[in-house]
Enzyme design. Sequence first.
Site, PDB file in Angstrom:
ATOM      1  N   ASP A  20       0.867  -1.183   0.000  1.00  0.00           N
ATOM      2  CA  ASP A  20       0.000   0.000   0.000  1.00  0.00           C
ATOM      3  C   ASP A  20       0.901   1.229   0.000  1.00  0.00           C
ATOM      4  O   ASP A  20       1.417   1.633   1.048  1.00  0.00           O
ATOM      5  CB  ASP A  20      -0.906   0.001   1.243  1.00  0.00           C
ATOM      6  CG  ASP A  20      -1.784   1.255   1.305  1.00  0.00           C
ATOM      7  OD1 ASP A  20      -1.560   2.217   0.511  1.00  0.00           O
ATOM      8  OD2 ASP A  20      -2.695   1.288   2.158  1.00  0.00           O
ATOM      9  N   HIS A 135      -5.092  12.436  13.583  1.00  0.00           N
ATOM     10  CA  HIS A 135      -6.161  12.345  12.577  1.00  0.00           C
ATOM     11  C   HIS A 135      -7.312  11.436  13.015  1.00  0.00           C
ATOM     12  O   HIS A 135      -8.358  11.418  12.375  1.00  0.00           O
ATOM     13  CB  HIS A 135      -5.619  11.807  11.256  1.00  0.00           C
ATOM     14  CG  HIS A 135      -4.672  12.753  10.573  1.00  0.00           C
ATOM     15  ND1 HIS A 135      -5.057  14.002  10.140  1.00  0.00           N
ATOM     16  CD2 HIS A 135      -3.360  12.625  10.243  1.00  0.00           C
ATOM     17  CE1 HIS A 135      -4.013  14.602   9.584  1.00  0.00           C
ATOM     18  NE2 HIS A 135      -2.973  13.804   9.642  1.00  0.00           N
ATOM     19  N   ASP A 274       6.634  15.858   9.864  1.00  0.00           N
ATOM     20  CA  ASP A 274       6.441  15.905   8.407  1.00  0.00           C
ATOM     21  C   ASP A 274       6.446  17.366   7.968  1.00  0.00           C
ATOM     22  O   ASP A 274       6.351  17.681   6.791  1.00  0.00           O
ATOM     23  CB  ASP A 274       5.157  15.200   7.965  1.00  0.00           C
ATOM     24  CG  ASP A 274       4.026  15.333   8.960  1.00  0.00           C
ATOM     25  OD1 ASP A 274       4.179  16.069   9.954  1.00  0.00           O
ATOM     26  OD2 ASP A 274       2.971  14.718   8.736  1.00  0.00           O
ATOM     27  N   TYR A 314       8.424  11.392   8.285  1.00  0.00           N
ATOM     28  CA  TYR A 314       8.676  10.163   7.521  1.00  0.00           C
ATOM     29  C   TYR A 314      10.021  10.131   6.830  1.00  0.00           C
ATOM     30  O   TYR A 314      10.348   9.144   6.184  1.00  0.00           O
ATOM     31  CB  TYR A 314       7.526   9.946   6.518  1.00  0.00           C
ATOM     32  CG  TYR A 314       6.200  10.026   7.221  1.00  0.00           C
ATOM     33  CD1 TYR A 314       5.772   8.980   8.029  1.00  0.00           C
ATOM     34  CD2 TYR A 314       5.405  11.180   7.169  1.00  0.00           C
ATOM     35  CE1 TYR A 314       4.589   9.063   8.746  1.00  0.00           C
ATOM     36  CE2 TYR A 314       4.220  11.276   7.873  1.00  0.00           C
ATOM     37  CZ  TYR A 314       3.819  10.216   8.660  1.00  0.00           C
ATOM     38  OH  TYR A 314       2.663  10.307   9.381  1.00  0.00           O
TER      39      TYR A 314
END
Length: 644
Positions: A20, A135, A274, A314
């Site tokens: 994914d 989130h 990020d 990341y």
Amino acid sequence: MGTALLYHEDMTAARLLWDDPQCAIETPERLTAALERLRRRGLERRCLRLAAREASEAELGLVHSPEYVALVRGTEALDVEALRELSAQYDAVYFHPSTYHCARLAAGAALQLVDAVLTGAAHNGLALVRPPGHHSQRAAANGFCVFNNVALAAKHAKQSYGLHRAPSISSRMTPGELGVGHGPFLGPHSGSGAWPGVLYFSWHRYEYRHFWPFLRESDADAVGRGRGLGFTVNLPWNQVGMGNADYLAAFLHVLLPLAFEFDPELVLVSAGFDSAIGDPEGQMQATPECFAHLTQLLLALAGGRVCAVLEGGYHLESLAESVCMTVQALLGDPAPPLPGTLVPCRRYGERGEGRWAGRRPHPTLPRSALESIQSVRAAQAPHWASLQHQEATLCLPPGVVRQEEAAPQEEAEAWARPHGALAQGEALTVLGKVLCLVDRILDGQVGSGITAIPAPALAATLDVSIRRGLFHGAQRLLCVAVGQLDRPPDLADDGRTLWLNFRDEQAAALSVFHVSVPLPGATGGFLSCVLGLVLPLAYGFQPDLVLVVLGPAHGLQDPQAALLVTLLRGPAGGRVLALVEEEPKPQLAGILARVLHGEAPPSLGPFSAASPEFTQALGHLRGQLEVHWKMLQVAGEAGDTVLS
Ligand code: X5A
């Protein structure tokens, strides 16, 4: 006491078990890379290490529905196919058999961090966790997030410790809430009045809603509803490539004015890295040092009670460095100078160089950091005194040492020669110490310093200190003089010194490098001066050394002086020399010595708004100076529209 670091190795267990591309970046190496770097830098052992515990189901219930918690619990027993099917029901989520355990540890770590800070076991801290949280929603996983760690921490702080102006959730900004998508569940708007007492700030990549998660409610005009009006502060970044100057400008002109007015008891940071350079998701350009500065600025709030919880991030190298910078700042170390010139981004294309040069802006809309800052200030102005009356004008175009060493007597005498006030006695002895201190700070042998000076010798000592600093190799020297002190008359106006003087008189820019700042009475006026004028000038100037002088009739209350000195640690890598008039307040030197050491300043007390006249005078001054000093700008030029 100190900085708590929460972690548990089990949180590296969850990983993506199928292909994914969207989820592939959320890896266990994120945690191991950050921790490994903290170890290598010797930072981990300077922290109070705490093993994370699992949050209980009752604690998860502070934010999540029992059905959702049960569903996540159920994933422990699923096979890969079933995990994959369930994951597909959410947006950018993967489950692993260890997800429930990891997510409970992540939430537990956030709760434990709040406990450590609010019980006084630690001053501040960082929880290194995954999965991230911001989130996730009441009954849904989203964007790699399972349980909302920071929202749980906020509820816990309010419920278990009865905080009133609890978590100022500096969400997803700094080391925080910047970065990728907007995590709106935290905000008071996520159910009206559900989060009273919480100020939620989020900056996020938005690109006029062309970026994930594409939510209308992430825009600047979403300010909360009902009792929560003004308590949701969204700063959408409408282009990628935002850098140090943009983040700093957002702090100075949006987040900090509101946060100081709010006066939180605790700061929770959704630390999403990020937002840092190199990150594939955020595509921003802030360098790791920036996170030291942002963290240091947040530490001036809430008595330094800052709890940071890892969210995104990341790019392993950028993440690891940024985490180290955050922890260094939490530990009280001075922040390293920010690289490059600090000019906030005005419109797309100004940063045409570099790896993101190829992206095309939307053809008809103006884009810039300043435009974003302007729109959020405008949207929030009705709700915050510190933003009022400003828009009209503004839219116009290493440790402290108590110095025992001294320069040799003959040398001190030679430097003292032009000044009768320094000719002999105590004044000359003190001057010898100050000369030595200036040298030591510039040579990096001493981080910062403070000296009490006999009142009659203060102006002359300051004059000699400036000269000595320039003589000893400072390229740029910032002098912030508070009180009735005159700029040394024969100081060259050559850009090597920037002289800022807070005094009773009118605001005036006598030159680009000689500014007289009105001395405010109200806390609001003081904050506008410091955040809206002094720090932008200081960061824009990029001095090697900051001299702060509290002179005759300086008029600052102790907490104000402490905050000023705290914030001035930022621009020059902590190289601050404070000269304080010996009388009549002996305790002030002690307070300043402690903040120079990295301790949090005391609260300013209740917020009182500046008078409209004061704000107008300040706005006028900023308007005069912003042509030269770009960090002052809070708006794009009128009609600043980028056409394709
Ligand atoms: C925590 C976090 C990002 C999800 C991105 C999905 N989530 N494209 O950074």
